[in-house]
Design an enzyme around this catalytic site. Structure first.
Site, PDB file in Angstrom:
ATOM      1  CB  SER A 236     -26.419 -25.696-133.063  1.00 32.30           C
ATOM      2  OG  SER A 236     -26.314 -24.504-133.782  1.00 32.30           O
ATOM      3  N   GLY A 272     -24.844 -21.864-128.884  1.00 33.85           N
ATOM      4  CA  GLY A 272     -25.733 -22.347-129.929  1.00 33.85           C
ATOM      5  C   GLY A 272     -27.123 -21.767-129.827  1.00 33.85           C
ATOM      6  N   PRO A 315     -22.142 -18.093-128.772  1.00 35.62           N
ATOM      7  CG  PRO A 315     -22.652 -15.871-128.415  1.00 35.62           C
ATOM      8  CD  PRO A 315     -21.496 -16.803-128.510  1.00 35.62           C
ATOM      9  NE  ARG A 358     -28.606 -24.383-140.983  1.00 31.04           N
ATOM     10  CZ  ARG A 358     -29.842 -24.094-140.569  1.00 31.04           C
ATOM     11  NH1 ARG A 358     -30.634 -23.334-141.319  1.00 31.04           N
ATOM     12  NH2 ARG A 358     -30.287 -24.565-139.424  1.00 31.04           N
ATOM     13  CE1 TYR A 362     -29.434 -27.858-140.232  1.00 31.22           C
ATOM     14  CE2 TYR A 362     -27.551 -29.333-140.407  1.00 31.22           C
ATOM     15  CZ  TYR A 362     -28.067 -28.045-140.289  1.00 31.22           C
ATOM     16  OH  TYR A 362     -27.211 -26.973-140.245  1.00 31.22           O
ATOM     17  CB  CYS A 389     -29.300 -33.370-161.059  1.00 33.85           C
ATOM     18  SG  CYS A 389     -29.286 -32.520-162.634  1.00 33.85           S
ATOM     19  CD  GLU A 390     -28.865 -35.183-155.439  1.00 32.67           C
ATOM     20  OE1 GLU A 390     -29.733 -35.899-154.902  1.00 32.67           O
ATOM     21  OE2 GLU A 390     -27.763 -35.599-155.827  1.00 32.67           O
ATOM     22  CE1 TYR A 419     -22.464 -23.388-138.265  1.00 36.84           C
ATOM     23  CE2 TYR A 419     -24.475 -22.239-137.660  1.00 36.84           C
ATOM     24  CZ  TYR A 419     -23.264 -22.799-137.307  1.00 36.84           C
ATOM     25  OH  TYR A 419     -22.850 -22.753-136.007  1.00 36.84           O
TER      26      TYR A 419
END
Length: 472
Positions: A236, A272, A315, A358, A362, A389-390, A419
């Site tokens: 992708s 993708g 696609p 996202r 990654y 809280c990250e 996504y």
């Protein structure tokens, strides 16, 4: 250039001449600024949208989705016709699926692929013809397969020997014949993030090429299954044609071998195709992709003396990704200086990894612009972060924004159509935002946003009787 790049900035990030500009190809074609500098989407001021629907808000440009669906269909139809075959284009339900979007893409001539019972039911609720649906997934349950066979899904892409036997039992029990494709691993390593590459050998999808021939032989033994071809997906967010050419060459070797045992009418090479998330991204034009991939198949078939099969493509984000813009409200800003003396402005917004996972998943890169006005002052290196809280709750990792960005401003993040809503969660008990379709100056809710009441309604203990005394 306004000033030398901040040493904390990555090499690809350029200091803009104007930190209010809207990079071509990153934003929907309808995106513009009015005389006051307010971002406009399909003729509607972003401030008008957020005043009515709140923030965060995912805005989807219907014309952009339709335009891209039409362009993809036209490009692959034309490329296939050049080589005396046909092509089918599937919309990826996992990118973003609701009944409205499903209807849009079907009206533009596309089929739909799904990978769960939930996605299947949304497509059916939208009125998508079951025979135009492809059903993916590496772990389809018996009940999911039963439902797919029951409604007459056009193609099930089988992913394991166990799934073949499940389908054999279902079709025998129901006296149905189900069309299936076999997903194969071509071994081509797409130039993308490891989590987005789906054709390397050590991963969960598909049959390795040496095993796929046995899978097809087994399918051909089962009266309730009709083998219609091979499926391969190399990943992708892919730019260029080279990976698809190599994958096609490898899969065609198996395709040609299978012809000795019967027909192999179709070949699905996945897709993708990449989009632009930042101004430095340079996605391959759709017409070039279509012509190059179909030509590669035709050349491979000619070299093997076999006919060109009917083709299919998926696609992915290329249809819906660029159509989406997420609007946030700025809550706080904070200057952070590191030991070297370099500084970065942290801009916190009222969403984050709950509406766009996202970047945390990654390291996906995005762009951002002020939406409620034009900013002034020197462009500052900025990191847009969420409210969760990250420390990894990053919305836009690297961007230059006007130095006067302040609490209460609206911030727009483009290319969020794919996504983001699909991966959205209630982390930290944050309600998921609504999705609004815009077209011709009109806004329509296509996915309702959640409220705190919606979150509490799922908690079985909220209205339960107090049984603590009886438990003593």
């Amino acid at each position: 250039m306004l000033s030398p790049a901040n040493p904390l900035a990555p090499d690809w990030l350029v200091v803009p001449d104007d930190a209010n500009d809207l990079a071509e190809g990153v934003w929907p074609a309808s995106a513009a600024r009015d005389a006051d500098g307010t971002l406009i989407l399909s003729g509607i001021r972003s401030t008008t949208l957020t005043q009515k629907y709140g923030t965060p808000l995912l805005v989807l440009d219907e014309d952009e989705v339709r335009l891209r669906a039409r362009a993809l269909r036209a490009a692959f139809d034309a490329a296939a016709a050049e080589h005396d075959t046909t092509a089918r284009v599937y919309y990826a339900g996992k990118a973003f699926l609701c009944t409205a979007v499903a209807r849009w893409v079907v009206e533009e001539g596309l089929s739909v692929d799904v990978c769960t019972r939930g996605e299947l039911e949304v497509a059916l609720a939208a009125g998508v013809t079951p025979s135009s649906i492809g059903f993916h997934g590496n772990n389809k349950s018996v009940s999911e397969l039963e439902r797919a066979v029951e409604v007459g899904v056009g193609t099930i892409i089988v992913d394991s020997a166990i799934e073949i036997e499940r389908l054999a039992a279902i079709t025998a029990r129901t006296d149905r014949v189900q069309r299936v494709m076999v997903r194969v691993i071509s071994g081509v390593h797409a130039e993308t993030h490891d989590f987005l590459a789906t054709a390397h050998e050590d991963q969960k999808f598909g049959f390795p090429l040496p095993d796929a021939e046995k899978a097809v032989a087994r399918i051909r033994e089962i009266s309730g299954l009709e083998f219609v071809g091979l499926h391969c997906h190399i990943g992708s967010q892919i730019f260029g044609v080279a990976g698809f050419r190599e994958s096609a060459s490898r899969v065609l070797e198996l395709h040609a071998a299978l012809l000795a045992g019967g027909t192999v009418p179709q070949l699905n090479l996945g897709g993708g195709f990449g989009i632009a998330y930042t101004r430095v991204d340079d996605p391959t034009p759709i017409a070039e992709l279509a012509a190059g991939i179909v030509a590669a198949v035709a050349e491979g078939c000619a070299a093997r003396g076999i006919p060109v099969p009917a083709l299919a493509f998926e696609p992915g984000r290329a249809i819906v990704g660029t159509a989406g813009v997420t609007l946030y409200e700025v809550g706080t800003t904070k200057d952070v200086t590191v030991e070297s003396g370099a500084a970065r402005l942290y801009v916190s917004v009222d969403g984050g990894m709950s509406d766009n996972a996202r970047p945390a998943l990654y390291g996906a890169q995005y762009s951002a612009r002020l939406a409620s006005r034009a900013g002034v002052g020197e462009a500052l290196l900025t990191r847009v972060v969420g409210k969760h809280c990250e420390s990894g709750d990053i919305v836009v990792d690297h961007e230059y924004l006007p130095g006067d960005v302040t609490p209460g401003d609206l911030l727009a993040v483009p290319a969020t159509g794919a996504y983001c809503a699909s991966l959205a969660s209630n982390y930290n008990h944050v309600p998921r935002p609504p999705v609004i379709a815009v077209r011709g100056g009109k806004a329509t809710v296509i996915v309702r946003g959640e409220s705190i009441d919606d979150l509490l309604a799922r908690d079985a203990g909220v209205h339960a009787e107090d049984i603590s005394e009886g438990a003593q």
